[in-house]
Scaffold this active site. Structure first.
Site, PDB file in Angstrom:
ATOM      1  N   LYS A  66       0.765  -1.158   0.113  1.00  0.00           N
ATOM      2  CA  LYS A  66       0.146  -0.011   0.083  1.00  0.00           C
ATOM      3  C   LYS A  66       0.717   1.198  -0.080  1.00  0.00           C
ATOM      4  O   LYS A  66       0.483   2.361  -0.420  1.00  0.00           O
ATOM      5  CB  LYS A  66      -1.016  -0.040   1.008  1.00  0.00           C
ATOM      6  CG  LYS A  66      -1.834  -0.811   1.109  1.00  0.00           C
ATOM      7  CD  LYS A  66      -3.000  -1.050   2.117  1.00  0.00           C
ATOM      8  CE  LYS A  66      -4.162  -2.067   1.802  1.00  0.00           C
ATOM      9  NZ  LYS A  66      -5.291  -1.878   2.780  1.00  0.00           N
ATOM     10  N   ALA A 128      -2.625   2.722  15.436  1.00  0.00           N
ATOM     11  CA  ALA A 128      -2.227   3.702  14.453  1.00  0.00           C
ATOM     12  C   ALA A 128      -1.349   3.397  13.212  1.00  0.00           C
ATOM     13  O   ALA A 128      -0.399   3.940  12.898  1.00  0.00           O
ATOM     14  CB  ALA A 128      -1.341   4.759  15.279  1.00  0.00           C
ATOM     15  N   ASN A 151      -2.654   4.132  20.886  1.00  0.00           N
ATOM     16  CA  ASN A 151      -1.791   2.889  20.593  1.00  0.00           C
ATOM     17  C   ASN A 151      -0.709   2.347  21.569  1.00  0.00           C
ATOM     18  O   ASN A 151      -0.400   3.270  22.321  1.00  0.00           O
ATOM     19  CB  ASN A 151      -1.088   3.583  19.123  1.00  0.00           C
ATOM     20  CG  ASN A 151      -0.774   2.502  18.447  1.00  0.00           C
ATOM     21  OD1 ASN A 151      -1.102   1.380  18.088  1.00  0.00           O
ATOM     22  ND2 ASN A 151       0.525   2.550  17.936  1.00  0.00           N
ATOM     23  N   GLY A 239     -15.375  -6.488  10.721  1.00  0.00           N
ATOM     24  CA  GLY A 239     -14.892  -5.477   9.596  1.00  0.00           C
ATOM     25  C   GLY A 239     -15.603  -6.169   8.107  1.00  0.00           C
ATOM     26  O   GLY A 239     -15.212  -5.601   7.206  1.00  0.00           O
TER      27      GLY A 239
HETATM   28  P1  NDP Z   1      -0.765  -2.433  10.910  1.00  0.00           P
HETATM   29  O1  NDP Z   1       0.306  -3.504  10.919  1.00  0.00           O
HETATM   30  O2  NDP Z   1      -0.426  -1.188   9.748  1.00  0.00           O
HETATM   31  O3  NDP Z   1      -0.853  -1.670  12.210  1.00  0.00           O
HETATM   32  C1  NDP Z   1      -1.325  -2.525  13.325  1.00  0.00           C
HETATM   33  C2  NDP Z   1      -1.528  -1.718  14.586  1.00  0.00           C
HETATM   34  O4  NDP Z   1      -1.985  -2.446  15.638  1.00  0.00           O
HETATM   35  C3  NDP Z   1      -0.470  -0.829  15.163  1.00  0.00           C
HETATM   36  O5  NDP Z   1      -0.911   0.516  15.512  1.00  0.00           O
HETATM   37  C4  NDP Z   1       0.037  -1.694  16.148  1.00  0.00           C
HETATM   38  O6  NDP Z   1       0.685  -0.951  17.185  1.00  0.00           O
HETATM   39  C5  NDP Z   1      -1.034  -2.279  16.820  1.00  0.00           C
HETATM   40  N1  NDP Z   1      -0.917  -3.721  17.123  1.00  0.00           N
HETATM   41  C6  NDP Z   1      -0.415  -4.639  16.614  1.00  0.00           C
HETATM   42  N2  NDP Z   1      -0.366  -5.760  17.651  1.00  0.00           N
HETATM   43  C7  NDP Z   1      -0.764  -5.171  18.568  1.00  0.00           C
HETATM   44  C8  NDP Z   1      -0.891  -5.934  19.925  1.00  0.00           C
HETATM   45  N3  NDP Z   1      -0.618  -7.240  20.182  1.00  0.00           N
HETATM   46  N4  NDP Z   1      -1.317  -5.165  20.832  1.00  0.00           N
HETATM   47  C9  NDP Z   1      -1.653  -3.894  20.829  1.00  0.00           C
HETATM   48  N5  NDP Z   1      -1.545  -3.330  19.611  1.00  0.00           N
HETATM   49  C10 NDP Z   1      -0.995  -3.950  18.363  1.00  0.00           C
HETATM   50  O7  NDP Z   1      -2.210  -2.943  10.360  1.00  0.00           O
HETATM   51  P2  NDP Z   1      -3.075  -2.395   9.511  1.00  0.00           P
HETATM   52  O8  NDP Z   1      -3.559  -1.267   9.898  1.00  0.00           O
HETATM   53  O9  NDP Z   1      -3.173  -2.473   8.015  1.00  0.00           O
HETATM   54  O10 NDP Z   1      -4.414  -3.477   9.943  1.00  0.00           O
HETATM   55  C11 NDP Z   1      -5.173  -3.562  11.304  1.00  0.00           C
HETATM   56  C12 NDP Z   1      -6.240  -4.422  11.049  1.00  0.00           C
HETATM   57  O11 NDP Z   1      -7.210  -4.219  10.552  1.00  0.00           O
HETATM   58  C13 NDP Z   1      -5.814  -6.026  10.357  1.00  0.00           C
HETATM   59  O12 NDP Z   1      -6.366  -7.010  11.065  1.00  0.00           O
HETATM   60  C14 NDP Z   1      -6.604  -5.918   8.972  1.00  0.00           C
HETATM   61  O13 NDP Z   1      -6.793  -7.140   8.620  1.00  0.00           O
HETATM   62  C15 NDP Z   1      -7.743  -5.146   9.354  1.00  0.00           C
HETATM   63  N6  NDP Z   1      -8.325  -4.301   8.142  1.00  0.00           N
HETATM   64  C16 NDP Z   1      -9.537  -4.651   7.956  1.00  0.00           C
HETATM   65  C17 NDP Z   1      -9.887  -3.937   6.805  1.00  0.00           C
HETATM   66  C18 NDP Z   1     -11.502  -4.393   6.387  1.00  0.00           C
HETATM   67  O14 NDP Z   1     -11.900  -3.983   5.416  1.00  0.00           O
HETATM   68  N7  NDP Z   1     -12.284  -4.650   7.248  1.00  0.00           N
HETATM   69  C19 NDP Z   1      -9.221  -2.954   5.984  1.00  0.00           C
HETATM   70  C20 NDP Z   1      -7.962  -2.630   6.440  1.00  0.00           C
HETATM   71  C21 NDP Z   1      -7.388  -3.456   7.497  1.00  0.00           C
HETATM   72  P3  NDP Z   1       2.155  -0.539  17.257  1.00  0.00           P
HETATM   73  O15 NDP Z   1       2.252   0.876  16.581  1.00  0.00           O
HETATM   74  O16 NDP Z   1       2.502  -0.162  18.660  1.00  0.00           O
HETATM   75  O17 NDP Z   1       3.088  -1.648  16.484  1.00  0.00           O
END
Ligand code: NDP
Length: 273
Positions: A66, A128, A151, A239
């Site tokens: 992306k 975030a 976050n 979602g």
């Molecule tokens: P990213 O990897 O870009 O971001 C993940 C976020 O989650 C970060 O803020 C990260 O925090 C946090 N995170 C990850 N693991 C943990 C944990 N164990 N505890 C707390 N915080 C955590 O992922 P995306 O933003 O791209 O996707 C997020 C979710 O949304 C996914 O499951 C994806 O499948 C879903 N999604 C669904 C869509 C839909 O159409 N329904 C569309 C797009 C996404 P940190 O910054 O601290 O690492």
């Protein structure tokens, strides 16, 4: 002549996109094909160029491409510019028009399909990452009383909040910063981890919460949704609707016609039990 579309990602085997867009095409009578392409991790630009050379008209961009697609675009919408990532491209000759429709899909699912109002609501967004970046502007455009972003990595929440501060009432921090505060709507934009780890959201956030929404889809009752229910959330949603609504928006960008989503949302939904 049949117009060609595709999704490019890595991995791509799990994608539901061909099923969704083929059904949209059937429903709206569009002469188009749709395929899933797995590009090597360092091969997105080459895969896009090859698809374009074969007459491709548009693609969906899946993880992890992306940001790279954002960099290759020649024309970006404002929401895509602010998100810094794109999930849809339209190929117009030498121009590559790009948008980020994840956030509008989320907002439309909550407001239209689930009937939940944002105006004057207190909204908490967990995460975030890429999805949260795409969601913030469309959420603020709904004029909630407050959008709080929490976050795990607090600096990322601060950066995201600061980026959008002139677009509405947004505050950002860590999970401890929202302790004791109630919200009308709580949206989880963190992934479901294999070991079922929860973001450290305080239970009080759900005390008067009308809707707890998990962006994760197809996994039934996630640890986040279970915790939200146990903590007092009135309704739960995953979602699936967001997935269908962003797809409908992409279809509109490509074909100028908006397909119906309700039947497919029902068909693809997994019971939240
Ligand atoms: P990213 O990897 O870009 O971001 C993940 C976020 O989650 C970060 O803020 C990260 O925090 C946090 N995170 C990850 N693991 C943990 C944990 N164990 N505890 C707390 N915080 C955590 O992922 P995306 O933003 O791209 O996707 C997020 C979710 O949304 C996914 O499951 C994806 O499948 C879903 N999604 C669904 C869509 C839909 O159409 N329904 C569309 C797009 C996404 P940190 O910054 O601290 O690492």
């Amino acid at each position: 002549m049949t117009s060609r579309y595709a999704v490019i990602g890595n991995p791509i085997a799990q994608t539901k996109s061909p099923l969704i867009y083929q059904e949209f095409a059937r429903q709206t009578g569009q002469d188009m094909s749709y395929e899933a392409i797995q590009a090597p991790l360092d091969g997105f630009a080459a895969a896009l160029a090859a698809f374009h050379a074969r007459g491709g008209k548009g693609i969906n961009v899946a993880m992890p491409f992306k940001l790279e697609a954002f960099a290759l675009a020649t024309d970006l919408t404002q929401r895509a510019q602010l998100a810094g990532a794109v999930n849809v491209l339209r190929l117009d000759g030498e121009r590559i028009f790009a948008d980020n429709t994840d956030g509008v899909g989320l907002v439309r699912d909550i407001r239209v399909n689930l009937g939940v109002a944002f105006r004057a609501a207190r909204v908490l967004l967990l995460g975030a990452g890429g999805a949260a970046h795409g969601a913030v502007l469309p959420l603020l455009e709904e004029q909630p009383a407050l959008l709080a972003i929490a976050n795990r990595t607090v600096a990322k929440a601060h950066a995201l909040g600061a980026q959008f501060s002139r677009h509405g009432n947004v505050v950002a921090g860590g999970y401890a910063d929202v302790a004791g505060e109630p919200f009308d709507l709580v949206i989880n934009a963190t992934p479901a981890t294999p070991c079922g780890e929860l973001p450290a959201v305080p239970a009080a956030a759900f005390r008067r919460c009308g809707l707890a929404y998990d962006l994760v889809y197809g996994k039934g009752l996630t640890p986040f949704l279970r915790f939200a229910r146990e903590s007092g959330a009135g309704h739960l949603a995953d979602g699936t609707g967001m997935l269908l609504e962003q797809a409908a928006e992409n279809f509109f960008i490509w074909r100028g016609i908006r397909p119906e989503t309700r039947a497919m949302i029902q068909e693809l939904s997994t019971p939240l039990v």
